[in-house]
Motif scaffolding. Sequence first.
Motif, PDB file in Angstrom:
ATOM      1  N   UNK A   5      48.672  26.213  -4.653  1.00 32.60           N
ATOM      2  CA  UNK A   5      49.609  27.237  -5.243  1.00 32.60           C
ATOM      3  C   UNK A   5      50.436  27.574  -4.061  1.00 32.60           C
ATOM      4  N   UNK A   6      51.584  27.861  -4.467  1.00 36.48           N
ATOM      5  CA  UNK A   6      52.795  28.624  -3.436  1.00 36.48           C
ATOM      6  C   UNK A   6      53.220  29.663  -4.179  1.00 36.48           C
ATOM      7  N   UNK A   7      53.131  30.835  -3.518  1.00 37.41           N
ATOM      8  CA  UNK A   7      53.589  32.176  -4.119  1.00 37.41           C
ATOM      9  C   UNK A   7      55.095  32.404  -3.518  1.00 37.41           C
ATOM     10  N   UNK A   8      56.189  32.188  -4.230  1.00 35.72           N
ATOM     11  CA  UNK A   8      57.477  32.424  -3.699  1.00 35.72           C
ATOM     12  C   UNK A   8      58.282  33.624  -4.198  1.00 35.72           C
ATOM     13  N   UNK A   9      58.730  34.515  -3.336  1.00 34.02           N
ATOM     14  CA  UNK A   9      59.526  35.649  -3.536  1.00 34.02           C
ATOM     15  C   UNK A   9      59.883  36.485  -2.418  1.00 34.02           C
ATOM     16  N   UNK A  10      60.877  37.385  -2.574  1.00 31.54           N
ATOM     17  CA  UNK A  10      61.369  38.202  -1.655  1.00 31.54           C
ATOM     18  C   UNK A  10      60.319  39.115  -1.042  1.00 31.54           C
TER      19      UNK A  10
END
Length: 216
Positions: A5-10
């Motif tokens: 999994x990749x967690x993407x976000x600011x």
Amino acid sequence: MSYNLILLGPPGAGKGTQAKVLTERFGIPQISTGDILRAAVKDQTPFGVRAKAFMDQGALVPDDLVIDIIRERLSMADSAHGFILDGFPRTVAQADVLSKMLSDNGKSIDHVISITVDNDELIQRVIGRLTCKGCGRGYHLKFDLPAVEGKCNVCGADLYQRDDDKEETMRARLVAYASQTAPLIEYYTKLGLVRPVDGLGAIQEISNTLIRVVEG
Ligand code: AMP
């Protein structure tokens, strides 16, 4: 089940908080390049000294440094049956290298969870944030105080404010996110991997949504 999994976000979207929940749920490690870099800065390794100059300004650390970290971390045994990348990749160049690294080992990413929160909320969250020196759990001066002032509820270690959580540095981090990292949403959308999740709301509800998204 094993998930890559990749967690993407600011910054401030809740990637670290949610990564910890997913780690428990799926028994796969959280790999946070920010945590690894902060440990190197604390230990004053040559690598940490180089990285600190960028981190203090709210800028991204050069790709080659971060890619070396990830290459080493993903080759460790605990990543063999899944992982949660928290804070990596942050540029298209990093994403390209990651995809090559995984495909060389017959692997691929299952989901890119894109957590969205508006900028005003992100700034409020980050400037009040306290982080545990021991386990990295986050707290907040207004929304999530520890039971004992200055101490982590989970491991009892001291809490501190990250240098880069000051308002001015946070604004620079948001600019870096918009220009260098946000293009990854389109990059992974084209690959059919993006699962958008609203990052506003109760932590537990967001976790439940993430788990549903991952389990399909
Ligand atoms: P984070 O804890 O993920 O917010 O990361 C803190 C800081 O570490 C960032 O503002 C960057 O300076 C640096 N950093 C973490 N991950 C990366 C990455 N993948 N690429 C470049 N810089 C990174």
